[in-house]
Scaffold this active site. Structure first.
Site, PDB file in Angstrom:
ATOM      1  N   ASP A  40      21.616  26.592  41.746  1.00 28.43           N
ATOM      2  CA  ASP A  40      22.113  26.079  40.462  1.00 28.43           C
ATOM      3  C   ASP A  40      21.504  24.695  40.231  1.00 28.43           C
ATOM      4  O   ASP A  40      21.386  23.907  41.176  1.00 28.43           O
ATOM      5  CB  ASP A  40      23.646  25.978  40.499  1.00 28.43           C
ATOM      6  CG  ASP A  40      24.196  25.299  39.250  1.00 28.43           C
ATOM      7  OD1 ASP A  40      24.603  24.122  39.343  1.00 28.43           O
ATOM      8  OD2 ASP A  40      24.158  25.934  38.174  1.00 28.43           O
ATOM      9  N   ILE A  41      21.099  24.416  39.017  1.00 28.86           N
ATOM     10  CA  ILE A  41      20.586  23.076  38.673  1.00 28.86           C
ATOM     11  C   ILE A  41      21.755  22.275  38.094  1.00 28.86           C
ATOM     12  O   ILE A  41      22.274  22.620  37.036  1.00 28.86           O
ATOM     13  CB  ILE A  41      19.437  23.171  37.654  1.00 28.86           C
ATOM     14  CG1 ILE A  41      18.287  24.002  38.218  1.00 28.86           C
ATOM     15  CG2 ILE A  41      18.970  21.762  37.252  1.00 28.86           C
ATOM     16  CD1 ILE A  41      17.659  23.442  39.475  1.00 28.86           C
ATOM     17  N   HIS A 122       6.426  18.246  27.436  1.00 31.44           N
ATOM     18  CA  HIS A 122       5.818  16.984  26.985  1.00 31.44           C
ATOM     19  C   HIS A 122       6.837  15.866  27.140  1.00 31.44           C
ATOM     20  O   HIS A 122       8.037  16.042  26.881  1.00 31.44           O
ATOM     21  CB  HIS A 122       5.271  17.098  25.560  1.00 31.44           C
ATOM     22  CG  HIS A 122       6.267  17.094  24.444  1.00 31.44           C
ATOM     23  ND1 HIS A 122       6.763  15.938  23.872  1.00 31.44           N
ATOM     24  CD2 HIS A 122       6.853  18.127  23.777  1.00 31.44           C
ATOM     25  CE1 HIS A 122       7.591  16.267  22.887  1.00 31.44           C
ATOM     26  NE2 HIS A 122       7.678  17.574  22.821  1.00 31.44           N
ATOM     27  N   ASP A 134      13.948  16.171  22.035  1.00 33.61           N
ATOM     28  CA  ASP A 134      12.516  16.434  21.853  1.00 33.61           C
ATOM     29  C   ASP A 134      11.673  15.297  22.404  1.00 33.61           C
ATOM     30  O   ASP A 134      11.321  14.345  21.683  1.00 33.61           O
ATOM     31  CB  ASP A 134      12.207  16.623  20.363  1.00 33.61           C
ATOM     32  CG  ASP A 134      10.745  16.979  20.135  1.00 33.61           C
ATOM     33  OD1 ASP A 134      10.277  16.747  18.998  1.00 33.61           O
ATOM     34  OD2 ASP A 134      10.079  17.454  21.074  1.00 33.61           O
ATOM     35  N   GLU A 168       1.852  15.119  22.951  1.00 32.28           N
ATOM     36  CA  GLU A 168       2.071  16.440  22.341  1.00 32.28           C
ATOM     37  C   GLU A 168       2.347  16.256  20.867  1.00 32.28           C
ATOM     38  O   GLU A 168       1.900  17.026  20.019  1.00 32.28           O
ATOM     39  CB  GLU A 168       3.247  17.150  23.012  1.00 32.28           C
ATOM     40  CG  GLU A 168       3.507  18.570  22.510  1.00 32.28           C
ATOM     41  CD  GLU A 168       4.416  18.648  21.282  1.00 32.28           C
ATOM     42  OE1 GLU A 168       5.027  17.645  20.924  1.00 32.28           O
ATOM     43  OE2 GLU A 168       4.477  19.731  20.678  1.00 32.28           O
ATOM     44  N   ASP A 197      10.162  22.867  25.671  1.00 29.93           N
ATOM     45  CA  ASP A 197      10.083  21.839  24.627  1.00 29.93           C
ATOM     46  C   ASP A 197      11.289  22.044  23.710  1.00 29.93           C
ATOM     47  O   ASP A 197      11.348  23.006  22.950  1.00 29.93           O
ATOM     48  CB  ASP A 197       8.767  22.006  23.846  1.00 29.93           C
ATOM     49  CG  ASP A 197       8.581  20.936  22.781  1.00 29.93           C
ATOM     50  OD1 ASP A 197       7.505  20.937  22.134  1.00 29.93           O
ATOM     51  OD2 ASP A 197       9.504  20.127  22.569  1.00 29.93           O
ATOM     52  N   HIS A 284      12.928  14.675  15.310  1.00 34.23           N
ATOM     53  CA  HIS A 284      11.950  13.628  14.952  1.00 34.23           C
ATOM     54  C   HIS A 284      12.602  12.448  14.235  1.00 34.23           C
ATOM     55  O   HIS A 284      11.959  11.775  13.421  1.00 34.23           O
ATOM     56  CB  HIS A 284      10.793  14.209  14.132  1.00 34.23           C
ATOM     57  CG  HIS A 284       9.841  15.012  14.952  1.00 34.23           C
ATOM     58  ND1 HIS A 284       8.650  15.528  14.480  1.00 34.23           N
ATOM     59  CD2 HIS A 284       9.904  15.402  16.247  1.00 34.23           C
ATOM     60  CE1 HIS A 284       8.016  16.183  15.437  1.00 34.23           C
ATOM     61  NE2 HIS A 284       8.769  16.132  16.527  1.00 34.23           N
TER      62      HIS A 284
HETATM   63  N1  DTR Z   1       6.345  21.157  18.130  1.00 32.93           N
HETATM   64  C1  DTR Z   1       7.555  20.800  18.862  1.00 32.93           C
HETATM   65  C2  DTR Z   1       8.810  21.411  18.300  1.00 32.93           C
HETATM   66  C3  DTR Z   1       8.696  22.857  18.009  1.00 32.93           C
HETATM   67  C4  DTR Z   1       8.684  23.407  16.776  1.00 32.93           C
HETATM   68  N2  DTR Z   1       8.586  24.790  16.898  1.00 32.93           N
HETATM   69  C5  DTR Z   1       8.510  25.099  18.192  1.00 32.93           C
HETATM   70  C6  DTR Z   1       8.401  26.328  18.832  1.00 32.93           C
HETATM   71  C7  DTR Z   1       8.342  26.346  20.217  1.00 32.93           C
HETATM   72  C8  DTR Z   1       8.394  25.137  20.948  1.00 32.93           C
HETATM   73  C9  DTR Z   1       8.508  23.903  20.303  1.00 32.93           C
HETATM   74  C10 DTR Z   1       8.563  23.894  18.927  1.00 32.93           C
HETATM   75  C11 DTR Z   1       7.700  19.309  18.832  1.00 32.93           C
HETATM   76  O1  DTR Z   1       7.972  18.753  17.760  1.00 32.93           O
HETATM   77  O2  DTR Z   1       7.531  18.691  19.903  1.00 32.93           O
HETATM   78 ZN    ZN Z   2       8.479  16.874  18.344  1.00 31.26          ZN
HETATM   79 ZN    ZN Z   3       8.644  18.719  21.433  1.00 28.38          ZN
END
Ligand code: DTR
Ligand code: ZN
Ligand code: ZN
Length: 314
Positions: A40-41, A122, A134, A168, A197, A284
């Protein structure tokens, strides 16, 4: 469902007895060894990494973006934990938009280096915020899984490699630099790349990348064992760091809990949360802080990550 060790021993005994009663031999009755089960993490450990990332962003202009102090401080934190745990770490430098970029690669000693299982995420955020979902979420889960490998002194058949990508958000720059730096022969040694991600979105969905079928099946079976329905990730290929690996012919897969798209009523029915609201309203944005995480989603995805790493490398 994960069988406990005692459960597995009972299952093996039942198989043996059944086989002997049917006139077979003990040798026939001995089932093939099951792949080692992932531990388990602890989601508290994953969240502790997120707290570190938040503190780093707060102390460095509010972000962890490429070329900014907050990114390098995030990388130094991750590297220090991995070095202390016994990983062989490498920083891969590159230049993009006039600023130095840094990928972090961590190899777990041992295993067949002609068959490498990679898990990556990332580490950079956008410049407008701390990027805790994110992609602190993916970076923290990959880090904690790597630390769990060390704690277990896991010795898989295949070689394990973990990676944290820079830039990324500027167009998959770090992961593309890594893949482009590999010889054709080295690319062929990567038996699978798993990408994480955004895996803790506050209004989460449970999406599985529909790329390599074996990797996809591994994740889907894990969530089925939890009784959690999944959907295939449809926000479009090429949206994260698995894309350069896929373009190079490496089998890829991954998990995602959603970004700016809106959760439908049907999805809210099966996953809970709020219909008509984005999976991550702070995508974002400056509000992508440690308050922008769903602990259940982070926990489930961290455990699914570890399950896939153990199963695909055993
Ligand atoms: N591009 C990623 C967020 C993201 C948007 N759609 C997907 C699908 C699968 C993985 C990630 C993503 C970002 O903004 O870092
Ligand atoms: Zn992003
Ligand atoms: Zn991302």
């Amino acid at each position: 469902m994960k069988l406990s060790v005692s459960g597995r021993a009972v299952a093996a005994a039942v198989v043996a007895a059944t086989t002997l009663l049917a006139g077979g031999t003990v040798a026939d009755a001995t089932p093939a060894p099951l792949p080692a089960a992932a531990p388990d993490i602890p989601v508290a450990n994953v969240k502790a990494h997120l707290t570190q990332f938040q503190s780093i962003a707060t102390a460095n202009g509010g972000n962890r973006a490429h070329g900014r102090p907050g990114y390098k401080a995030s990388l130094d934190y991750v590297k220090a934990r991995l070095d202390a745990a016994g990983f062989t770490t490498t920083i891969q430098q590159f230049t993009y938009s006039g600023r130095t970029g840094y990928n972090l690669i961590a190899d777990w000693p041992g295993g067949d280096t002609n068959r490498v299982v990679m898990a990556g995420s990332h580490l950079d955020s956008v410049s407008s915020g701390p990027g805790i979902n994110d992609n602190g979420s993916g970076s923290a889960a990959v880090l904690e899984t790597a630390l769990a490998v060390a704690r277990a002194q896991y010795k898989p058949t295949k070689h394990l490699r973990f990676a944290w990508w820079d830039a990324e958000e500027l167009g998959l720059v770090g992961s593309r630099h890594y893949v482009n730096s590999l010889s054709v022969g080295n690319r062929a040694t990567i038996s699978g790349y798993l990408n994480f991600d955004m895996i803790g979105s506050p209004n989460p969905g449970y999406f599985v990348y529909d790329d390599d079928p074996t990797i996809e099946k591994t994740f889907k079976e894990y969530f089925a064992g939890l009784g959690v329905p999944t959907e295939i990730e449809t926000e479009g290929d090429g949206r994260s760091d698995h894309a350069p690996f896929k373009s190079a012919g490496v089998p890829v897969g991954g998990l995602f809990t959603g970004a700016s798209r809106t959760k439908t009523a049907a999805q809210a029915q099966k996953w809970g949360g709020t219909a008509g609201v984005a999976f991550d309203r702070c995508y974002h944005s400056s509000c992508d802080t440690t308050s922008n995480i769903n602990d259940t989603a982070l926990n489930r995805n961290s455990d699914a990550l570890a399950h896939a790493v153990w199963q695909l490398s055993s």
